[in-house]
Design a protein around this motif. Sequence first.
Motif, mmCIF file in Angstrom:
data_model
loop_
_atom_site.group_PDB
_atom_site.id
_atom_site.type_symbol
_atom_site.label_atom_id
_atom_site.label_comp_id
_atom_site.label_asym_id
_atom_site.label_seq_id
_atom_site.Cartn_x
_atom_site.Cartn_y
_atom_site.Cartn_z
ATOM 1 N N HIS A 132 -108.903 51.340 28.234
ATOM 2 C CA HIS A 132 -108.062 50.601 27.303
ATOM 3 C C HIS A 132 -107.520 49.332 27.950
ATOM 4 O O HIS A 132 -107.178 49.313 29.136
ATOM 5 N N GLN A 133 -107.422 48.284 27.153
ATOM 6 C CA GLN A 133 -106.973 46.996 27.680
ATOM 7 C C GLN A 133 -105.490 46.983 28.025
ATOM 8 O O GLN A 133 -105.045 46.183 28.852
ATOM 9 N N ASP A 134 -104.701 47.878 27.443
ATOM 10 C CA ASP A 134 -103.277 47.940 27.753
ATOM 11 C C ASP A 134 -103.040 48.909 28.913
ATOM 12 O O ASP A 134 -102.880 50.119 28.708
ATOM 13 N N THR A 142 -105.588 54.318 30.680
ATOM 14 C CA THR A 142 -106.163 55.278 29.738
ATOM 15 C C THR A 142 -107.602 54.886 29.439
ATOM 16 O O THR A 142 -107.927 53.695 29.351
ATOM 17 N N ALA A 143 -108.464 55.867 29.271
ATOM 18 C CA ALA A 143 -109.875 55.583 29.006
ATOM 19 C C ALA A 143 -110.415 56.528 27.942
ATOM 20 O O ALA A 143 -109.967 57.667 27.808
ATOM 21 N N ASP A 144 -111.384 56.029 27.192
ATOM 22 C CA ASP A 144 -112.152 56.853 26.260
ATOM 23 C C ASP A 144 -113.499 57.154 26.907
ATOM 24 O O ASP A 144 -114.255 56.236 27.241
ATOM 25 N N LEU A 258 -100.331 62.004 39.800
ATOM 26 C CA LEU A 258 -100.191 60.585 40.096
ATOM 27 C C LEU A 258 -98.726 60.227 40.283
ATOM 28 O O LEU A 258 -97.837 60.943 39.828
ATOM 29 N N LYS A 259 -98.507 59.112 40.944
ATOM 30 C CA LYS A 259 -97.153 58.570 41.034
ATOM 31 C C LYS A 259 -96.889 57.778 39.759
ATOM 32 O O LYS A 259 -97.374 56.663 39.592
ATOM 33 N N VAL A 260 -96.139 58.365 38.850
ATOM 34 C CA VAL A 260 -95.884 57.700 37.582
ATOM 35 C C VAL A 260 -94.769 56.672 37.758
ATOM 36 O O VAL A 260 -93.802 56.904 38.482
ATOM 37 N N SER A 261 -94.930 55.531 37.114
ATOM 38 C CA SER A 261 -93.867 54.524 37.119
ATOM 39 C C SER A 261 -92.848 54.863 36.043
ATOM 40 O O SER A 261 -93.197 55.416 34.994
ATOM 41 N N ARG A 262 -91.606 54.508 36.298
ATOM 42 C CA ARG A 262 -90.548 54.728 35.310
ATOM 43 C C ARG A 262 -90.273 53.481 34.483
ATOM 44 O O ARG A 262 -89.356 53.487 33.671
ATOM 45 N N ARG A 263 -91.061 52.462 34.704
ATOM 46 C CA ARG A 263 -90.851 51.208 33.986
ATOM 47 C C ARG A 263 -92.169 50.719 33.400
ATOM 48 O O ARG A 263 -93.233 51.315 33.599
ATOM 49 N N ALA A 264 -92.084 49.602 32.684
ATOM 50 C CA ALA A 264 -93.240 49.106 31.946
ATOM 51 C C ALA A 264 -94.190 48.278 32.803
ATOM 52 O O ALA A 264 -95.363 48.123 32.455
ATOM 53 N N LYS A 265 -93.712 47.727 33.951
ATOM 54 C CA LYS A 265 -94.538 46.844 34.758
ATOM 55 C C LYS A 265 -94.446 47.240 36.228
ATOM 56 O O LYS A 265 -93.418 47.728 36.678
ATOM 57 N N PRO A 266 -95.529 46.990 36.999
ATOM 58 C CA PRO A 266 -95.492 47.313 38.431
ATOM 59 C C PRO A 266 -94.396 46.554 39.175
ATOM 60 O O PRO A 266 -93.841 47.073 40.151
ATOM 61 N N SER A 267 -94.078 45.338 38.737
ATOM 62 C CA SER A 267 -93.031 44.562 39.399
ATOM 63 C C SER A 267 -91.659 45.196 39.228
ATOM 64 O O SER A 267 -90.757 44.989 40.048
ATOM 65 N N VAL A 400 -101.562 49.118 17.578
ATOM 66 C CA VAL A 400 -102.918 49.643 17.538
ATOM 67 C C VAL A 400 -103.848 48.663 18.230
ATOM 68 O O VAL A 400 -103.746 47.450 18.037
ATOM 69 N N LEU A 401 -104.774 49.195 19.037
ATOM 70 C CA LEU A 401 -105.752 48.350 19.715
ATOM 71 C C LEU A 401 -107.103 48.341 19.009
ATOM 72 O O LEU A 401 -107.860 47.392 19.130
#
Length: 462
Positions: A132-134, A142-144, A258-267, A400-401
């Motif tokens: 997925h692009q997002d 995420t992948a299909d 996995l190490k999940v992030s608690r925010r929307a961006k890696p920064s 929706v993508l």
Amino acid sequence: MSRFLQPPALKKLSFVTYSLVLILGVALLLSTFRSDKMLRPQVLTYTLQPSVGPATVQNQIAGTTVLKGQSAHLIGVIGSKALLVSAFLEHRTVPKKVLVIAIMFRKEKVSLLCNLLCSEQLLFSRASISIHQDHFGFPYGTADVYCPLSPNWQAPTHVAITLADVWNPDKTGLEFLEVQNQKVLNVFPYNFTSCFSAMYNYTNVLQLVQTVEMLQLLGVNRIVIYKTNCSIETQRVLDYYTDKGLVEVVPWSLSEYLKVSRRAKPSQDPGDIHYFGQIPALNDCLYRSMYRSKYVALHDPDELILPQMVDSWSELLPLLEKRYGANQCFIFENNFFPTEFTLPPPPPDVLPAWGLWRDVSGPNVLTHLYSEPAQPKPAFNNYKIITNPRSVFVVSVHGVLHSLHSCSWVDRMSARMYHTKTRGQTGLKVQQLIYDGRLLSYSGRLTAAVSTVLKETQLLPD
């Protein structure tokens, strides 16, 4: 030179001609192999023991395990960083496919093989992968994983994914996912399903109960919650609603892998994957609701999509479909209601109940009725959607993508989203906030319902 070292038919050809013929032959052979073996289903069967049926949990293929269709147990692909979430029969493509929702390391280039259990045979096809692009810049996305099916195959009941270049003839150690959505249904047991993704360290008990009770007033009759962990009081509430058949809790164990992030961006918070793996959870909820619910809403426990002219989603959606067209996804503008700002004392008829709620953790949404000014378009808006799931293939956090139909913005005078949360430093002053008392029109019914749940879960005294 011995005559046996060179075929007699090629003796008259020059060395160069022979080399060209040989190269072209190998290229043709490889091309045929790639097209027939890698892209098309292979009619290669593996017969199981006659006593083994597709519905068995412990499969007798030499130590393999078949896992039921829960997202609680993520499956790793041996030799790869990929994780498998769930599998579904995709009826909307020609020919049909099996879709496996997966989480993949985006830089890893792998070729995958689908091991499909059909009746008492194991069939194989090469998988195609679409990430997925997002992914918001995180290493994992995420992948299909699509498994093509030959038209003459029966619908597979289970699937295992392996590396394509690792041949395992006795199929030892395979873990199979149940392939869900076996049948296309046109009559659904639920009208509206709400999907709550990534409940992590959750303690907002009062807001959760208010949201669930409010959703029932709006017409929702199924809520799917992806839970990593929560407080004891929250679990008591989840058990209460699960026993009533309203809530389906999907244990979401991604943080174990996995190490999940608690925010929307890696920064903002580095990690392997965006915000607790919210996106694969949302796509899983979309597909597991595909033939169980007429509509699906993708939002969070602190968000409520409120109609402005009617009182419920059951009344709202026919109006929207008449205005914008059927089978679409509907986008609802987000409005933040900061919990830092509180109303004056509540009306006398609800004051006693609200006073009892003070010891229950979480904000009381009925006391936070001042919203931030909505950002004018085209500024990004944290909108959420309600959609017909059968018209959508891929969803993200906001929207929706990939879908069969377009998405329509709903006019805020028809409906909009109320997002009640702590906002921190926004630079706004009290004078800039906008009063919106729409929630108070539900306050009588909502207050009674919330107090009942809190008492029955022993979070309030009788």
